[in-house]
Enzyme design. Sequence first.
Site, short mmCIF file in Angstrom:
data_model
loop_
_atom_site.label_atom_id
_atom_site.label_comp_id
_atom_site.label_asym_id
_atom_site.label_seq_id
_atom_site.Cartn_x
_atom_site.Cartn_y
_atom_site.Cartn_z
N ARG A 237 0.85 -1.19 0.00
CA ARG A 237 0.00 0.00 0.00
C ARG A 237 0.89 1.25 0.00
NH1 ARG A 237 -3.46 -2.95 -1.37
NH2 ARG A 237 -5.47 -3.36 -0.40
N GLU A 266 -3.88 7.23 -5.76
CA GLU A 266 -4.08 6.40 -6.96
C GLU A 266 -5.37 6.80 -7.64
OE1 GLU A 266 -3.77 2.28 -5.83
OE2 GLU A 266 -1.78 2.55 -5.00
N HIS A 285 -1.07 -0.43 -9.88
CA HIS A 285 -1.70 -1.28 -8.85
C HIS A 285 -2.24 -2.58 -9.48
CE1 HIS A 285 -3.74 -1.19 -4.66
NE2 HIS A 285 -3.51 -2.44 -5.05
P1 NAP Z 1 -0.74 -11.14 5.72
O1 NAP Z 1 -0.60 -12.59 5.42
O2 NAP Z 1 -1.67 -10.68 6.77
O3 NAP Z 1 0.74 -10.59 6.01
C1 NAP Z 1 0.99 -9.35 6.57
C2 NAP Z 1 2.34 -9.39 7.27
O4 NAP Z 1 2.59 -8.10 7.83
C3 NAP Z 1 2.42 -10.39 8.39
O5 NAP Z 1 3.69 -10.97 8.32
C4 NAP Z 1 2.32 -9.53 9.65
O6 NAP Z 1 3.01 -10.17 10.66
C5 NAP Z 1 3.01 -8.27 9.18
N1 NAP Z 1 2.66 -7.08 9.95
C6 NAP Z 1 1.45 -6.56 10.15
N2 NAP Z 1 1.54 -5.43 10.88
C7 NAP Z 1 2.86 -5.26 11.14
C8 NAP Z 1 3.59 -4.27 11.83
N3 NAP Z 1 2.99 -3.24 12.43
N4 NAP Z 1 4.92 -4.39 11.89
C9 NAP Z 1 5.53 -5.44 11.30
N5 NAP Z 1 4.90 -6.42 10.63
C10 NAP Z 1 3.57 -6.32 10.55
O7 NAP Z 1 -1.16 -10.34 4.41
P2 NAP Z 1 -0.83 -10.67 2.90
O8 NAP Z 1 -1.88 -11.55 2.33
O9 NAP Z 1 0.60 -11.08 2.78
O10 NAP Z 1 -1.04 -9.21 2.26
C11 NAP Z 1 -0.25 -8.12 2.70
C12 NAP Z 1 -0.77 -6.83 2.13
O11 NAP Z 1 -0.46 -6.76 0.75
C13 NAP Z 1 -2.29 -6.66 2.17
O12 NAP Z 1 -2.74 -6.17 3.41
C14 NAP Z 1 -2.56 -5.69 1.04
O13 NAP Z 1 -2.62 -4.36 1.54
C15 NAP Z 1 -1.34 -5.84 0.15
N6 NAP Z 1 -1.70 -6.35 -1.19
C16 NAP Z 1 -1.45 -5.59 -2.27
C17 NAP Z 1 -1.78 -6.05 -3.52
C18 NAP Z 1 -1.53 -5.24 -4.75
O14 NAP Z 1 -2.35 -5.25 -5.66
N7 NAP Z 1 -0.42 -4.55 -4.84
C19 NAP Z 1 -2.36 -7.32 -3.68
C20 NAP Z 1 -2.57 -8.08 -2.55
C21 NAP Z 1 -2.25 -7.58 -1.30
P3 NAP Z 1 2.59 -10.16 12.19
O15 NAP Z 1 1.12 -9.82 12.27
O16 NAP Z 1 2.91 -11.53 12.62
O17 NAP Z 1 3.47 -9.16 12.77
#
Ligand code: NAP
Length: 332
Positions: A237, A266, A285
């Site tokens: 993001r 965006e 995106h």
């Molecule tokens: P996820 O499985 O929930 O992974 C998020 C990671 O971030 C976890 O490792 C979590 O670990 C960590 N995290 C959360 N808050 C944190 C903090 N304050 N400090 C450090 N680490 C933190 O999510 P995902 O499926 O991988 O997706 C991640 C993000 O990618 C989504 O939320 C979305 O915004 C983005 N995304 C973007 C696109 C795009 O089109 N570009 C597509 C898909 C997703 P812990 O909670 O264990 O700390």
Amino acid sequence: MKKRVVAYKKLPPALLARLTERFEVSAFDGVNDANRAAFAEAVASAHGLIGASVRMDAALLDPARELEIISTISVGYDTFDVDYLTRRGILLAHTPDVLTETTADTVFALILATARRVVELAELVKAGHWQRSIGPAHFGVDVHHKTLGLIGLGRIGQAVARRANLGFGMNVVYYSRHAVPEAEAAYGARRVELDELYASADFVCVVLPLTAETEQLIDADAFARMRPETIFINGSRGRIVDEAALIQALKSGAIHGAGLDVFEREPLPADSPLLQLPNVVALPHIGSATHETRFAMAEMAVDNLIAGLNGQRPRAVVNPPSRPFAIEGEVR
Ligand code: NAP
């Protein structure tokens, strides 16, 4: 009486049909100034909402007294106030997993494109400027066997780590609130503090959700700790990064380049300084934007919505269920 559903993103016809068979559906092809009032009116009497990329605030949702579930066609849910929804007893369902591999591919495309200057050099060829062998002025840098620093090691982070380590022989370091022992065992990932990650990674890659805690996490101070060789990648993001500080770091040579799928605003404004920098690869995106994955996301969101409106547990719920589900278990 059929329950009322508002679809605020265009759905594939077969999936829309699954909804219209069961519910009274108001369909919107996105929300804009021209249809905002009609959208708000439809939301006010809806039992379920399905769509993506529309900010849902209390002003919009307060009148919706019958709303039971919002099914977002995305894994990220930063356009919602989850606490507000939970207080209201409104379920929020999302689409994790089905987009993980596609988004990891996009992140890896940014890593390769930025390091090897793929976009810049392809444009040079298209412009007819390839007139002799390419020399050092156009060389890139290697990706294989370099160090990848992942900020966040969730579903997408781990899929990127797998590509990096097993495919490209990269060393993986990561920063996360919790250790991820399975990634440590499978990809040799090493958990480090942010300072060490910034100091050691050739590629700093953000794969975090946008939350109050992560907003502007990557600021001027963070870029100052990176190295002039660092390539910065953001596939999660835009608002996790202080974009003005990123632009400054790129202009001053504090970092080498950036591969970005997401931005503070965006669509990225046409006058963004990022578009003037040759060492930036900017994408619109497209993390999950393949035919297969966008269909799978919409299908999962439709399943989630139908389950929620039938009193069943959707496959992926963001907020703790505020009421018991009639039938526990998998969605039909
Ligand atoms: P996820 O499985 O929930 O992974 C998020 C990671 O971030 C976890 O490792 C979590 O670990 C960590 N995290 C959360 N808050 C944190 C903090 N304050 N400090 C450090 N680490 C933190 O999510 P995902 O499926 O991988 O997706 C991640 C993000 O990618 C989504 O939320 C979305 O915004 C983005 N995304 C973007 C696109 C795009 O089109 N570009 C597509 C898909 C997703 P812990 O909670 O264990 O700390």
